[in-house]
Design an enzyme around this catalytic site. Sequence first.
Site, PDB file in Angstrom:
ATOM      1  N   GLU A 168       0.831  -1.209   0.000  1.00 49.87           N
ATOM      2  CA  GLU A 168       0.000   0.000   0.000  1.00 49.87           C
ATOM      3  C   GLU A 168       0.865   1.258   0.000  1.00 49.87           C
ATOM      4  O   GLU A 168       0.549   2.241  -0.663  1.00 49.87           O
ATOM      5  CB  GLU A 168      -0.940   0.009   1.224  1.00 49.87           C
ATOM      6  CG  GLU A 168      -2.130  -0.928   1.094  1.00 49.87           C
ATOM      7  CD  GLU A 168      -2.893  -0.732  -0.213  1.00 49.87           C
ATOM      8  OE1 GLU A 168      -3.099   0.417  -0.635  1.00 49.87           O
ATOM      9  OE2 GLU A 168      -3.252  -1.752  -0.848  1.00 49.87           O
ATOM     10  N   SER A 190      19.457  -7.684  -8.281  1.00 50.65           N
ATOM     11  CA  SER A 190      18.333  -7.818  -9.216  1.00 50.65           C
ATOM     12  C   SER A 190      18.584  -8.850 -10.313  1.00 50.65           C
ATOM     13  O   SER A 190      17.643  -9.431 -10.859  1.00 50.65           O
ATOM     14  CB  SER A 190      18.046  -6.472  -9.879  1.00 50.65           C
ATOM     15  OG  SER A 190      17.896  -5.470  -8.912  1.00 50.65           O
ATOM     16  N   HIS A 249       3.483  -9.680  -9.785  1.00 48.49           N
ATOM     17  CA  HIS A 249       4.929  -9.902  -9.770  1.00 48.49           C
ATOM     18  C   HIS A 249       5.614  -8.839  -8.902  1.00 48.49           C
ATOM     19  O   HIS A 249       6.464  -9.145  -8.066  1.00 48.49           O
ATOM     20  CB  HIS A 249       5.491  -9.861 -11.196  1.00 48.49           C
ATOM     21  CG  HIS A 249       6.968  -9.682 -11.245  1.00 48.49           C
ATOM     22  ND1 HIS A 249       7.849 -10.669 -10.832  1.00 48.49           N
ATOM     23  CD2 HIS A 249       7.735  -8.614 -11.614  1.00 48.49           C
ATOM     24  CE1 HIS A 249       9.089 -10.221 -10.967  1.00 48.49           C
ATOM     25  NE2 HIS A 249       9.044  -8.986 -11.434  1.00 48.49           N
ATOM     26  N   SER A 250       5.241  -7.599  -9.129  1.00 49.98           N
ATOM     27  CA  SER A 250       5.798  -6.499  -8.323  1.00 49.98           C
ATOM     28  C   SER A 250       4.800  -5.365  -8.382  1.00 49.98           C
ATOM     29  O   SER A 250       3.744  -5.474  -9.008  1.00 49.98           O
ATOM     30  CB  SER A 250       7.135  -6.041  -8.907  1.00 49.98           C
ATOM     31  OG  SER A 250       6.919  -5.312 -10.106  1.00 49.98           O
TER      32      SER A 250
END
Lengths: 454, 322
Positions: A127, A213, A342-343
């Site tokens: 959020e 990453s 996913h993100s």
Amino acid sequence: MIMASICRALHILKHYRCAETWSFRSTSVIATKRWKTSSVPPKHTAPIKQSYIEDRPQFPGSKTRSWSEKLEFTQPDIYDGIPVYRVMNREGKILDQSQDPQLSQEMVTNMYRKMTLLNTMDRVLYESQRQGRISFYMTNFGEEATHIGSAAALNDKDLVFGQYREAGVLMWRGFHLEQFMDQCYANIGDSAKGRQMPVHYGSKDLHFVTISSTLATQMCQASGAAYSFKRAQNGLCVMCYFGEGAASEGDAHAALNFAATLDCPVLFFCRNNGYAISTPTKDQYRGDGIAARGPGYGMAAVRVDGNDVFAMYNVTKEARKLAVEGSRPILIEAMTYRLGHHSTSDDSTVYRSVDEVNYWDKQDHPISRLRYYMVNKGWWNDDMEKEWMKESRKQVMEAFQKAEKKKKPNPELMFSDVYDEVPLHLKRQMEEMKGHVSKYREYYPLDNFEKWDS
Amino acid sequence: MNLFQSLTNAMDIALASDPSAVVFGEDVSFGGVFRCTVGLKDKYGADRVFNTPLSEQGIVAFGIGMAVAGSTAVAEIQFADYIFPGFDQIVNEAAKFRYRSGSLFECGGLTIRAPCGAVGHGALYHSQSPEAFFAHVPGLKVVIPRGPIQAKGLLLSCIRDRNPCIFFEPKILYRSAIEEVPLKDYTLPLSKAEVLDEGTNVTLVGWGTQVHRLREVAQMAHEKLKVKCEVIDLRTVLPWDVDTVAESVCKTGRCIVAHEAPITQGFGAEVAATIQNECFLNLEAPVLRVCGYDTPFPHIYEPYYMPDKWRCFEAIKKVINY
């Protein structure tokens, strides 16, 4: 006369065969490092006959012990798929009592609390990204059991290499809520000095190597670290998490092959959640998932229900034992489902159905399954659930508010840790940056950052 | 000792002085395709000197992992031309490990050795000089020796340096360069250039095999043109010794950089740009670059491709007569 020449011929043959057997064996000893057969060449005549009669392939490149005169291709679907190991069903019932890990009430409650706390933290941080308070976030929805179940079965000093969706492992080991938040906010509390995107956690104290990453790059690094551990004889293993998508990278191939040939005590833990961003597994591979690749590398493999925390625990515990005691790698494939997007940069409704997501959320969720188990045991009830939800939310919100108030680190920290010491050219560039920013200070967000000296 | 023997000697010392040190790569176990690791497996054991599967990305990553776990890892890439499958691991992982973790983790114990440079007949994939690709990567150290004494001291420095180092070995020198190499354990400083021949008219900058060509050219220039050249061996390409070169150019007023790699975006461009920035008022002529052409490294055309002594000699004439 004839007899004599036959004898002579046999004699030559004997030496020839012996020599061949000898050289073959010694090569195989070097190649496989296994010393099951005697290295002494046989002195009697029996093996000659045997090797003469037993016409076996002698090629150094395979384990094959037989020829075939039939032309047959080995088909990929010779079996029905590696079965999925589970301990309890969707209602939290133990199916085979012998497989119950018999964990204490305290331990199971702790597992449940950590899984739900991770879930609560995910909701709050998700959020907060939606509100623009942090730049990026990746939730762990649906995969909580894979983290907690596997982490609980490791030695806390086993070195963990992860991908990015394994925050529960850190949580299990005692990473504080505030540490998670500090990293996501990249504030002065972030031990990695605010240099990486959110969810790229790391902890030296908790033996959790900092996330990067780049997908699958950690995998062969894990093999290397495990080789170090083997040489150090420290009784530890290395745990390496990765997704089924990452397993398509070349680094995955290197990692599995290096670990097998160099006998590294490493656990390769694949989270097969069905998707790599939008790519379903049918576009990712055609074999029987990831576990089926294990034997191809000469590695024991197992497939497990990733929504069953006890199955995760059992499998990891046993795999760890095999890896450390036998100094060898083990491949674990945890079948699960990526419930969240996913993100925060992804909207998964574009490529998968709401019904599909709802099934896993409502019918087969790792958290609800463990709750059923606990309720059946009389270890948990609705009141406890309500109270814990309130308490955990309070903990998360407190850490969140604290983290949000902290300043960002001193901009000088952009230049340190590139090397162990700041080299001359970087010292000069740092002074240049400071001189420039001082001159144009109104155009830079200096108030949000710690001040540098002078 | 020749160059390969001095490297063996350096690794021997590294293995003897550090029980965590290991040497690995493709075919290193039997002594290596260039004989650099001969005898080391027998002396230190198969768990310390070993073959890996044929995968450069695997070799680099495996070395990073060992270094992260506290070991000293000396990885070999069989030819610098084949380092590119390991590029991601070197650039995105090794170089950034310390920075991205805020020094929680690092792989400073990693050294990657790779034979580089022209060898007479190596063509496209046994001749490359890829140092400039790596010179663009903060976090790495890139080192190239010119001979056996340098090679031993610089390799031991790389192995003991707390940063990931790439050590390029000019393979044409493996057997041809022979020097009296001290047997003792010694190191040479990284990021420090060496002024080999002092001069007052032109500064010549190079590294690896090119240093020998430049010294020959300096001799020629002295004899034929009465020009005194100052020859500098850069030794470390990243982070490089700007001050030594700038100081020399401020004195001579002229600078030529020469390397085997192609000219466009070669490391010579970095040297030239920095020198014009640091020595603008002292420069009497443009900084010239004598380099390989912007082609793949060719087989039969190698003599025309190389930045040989005649091309360098011509450049000296140009800067003197500018």
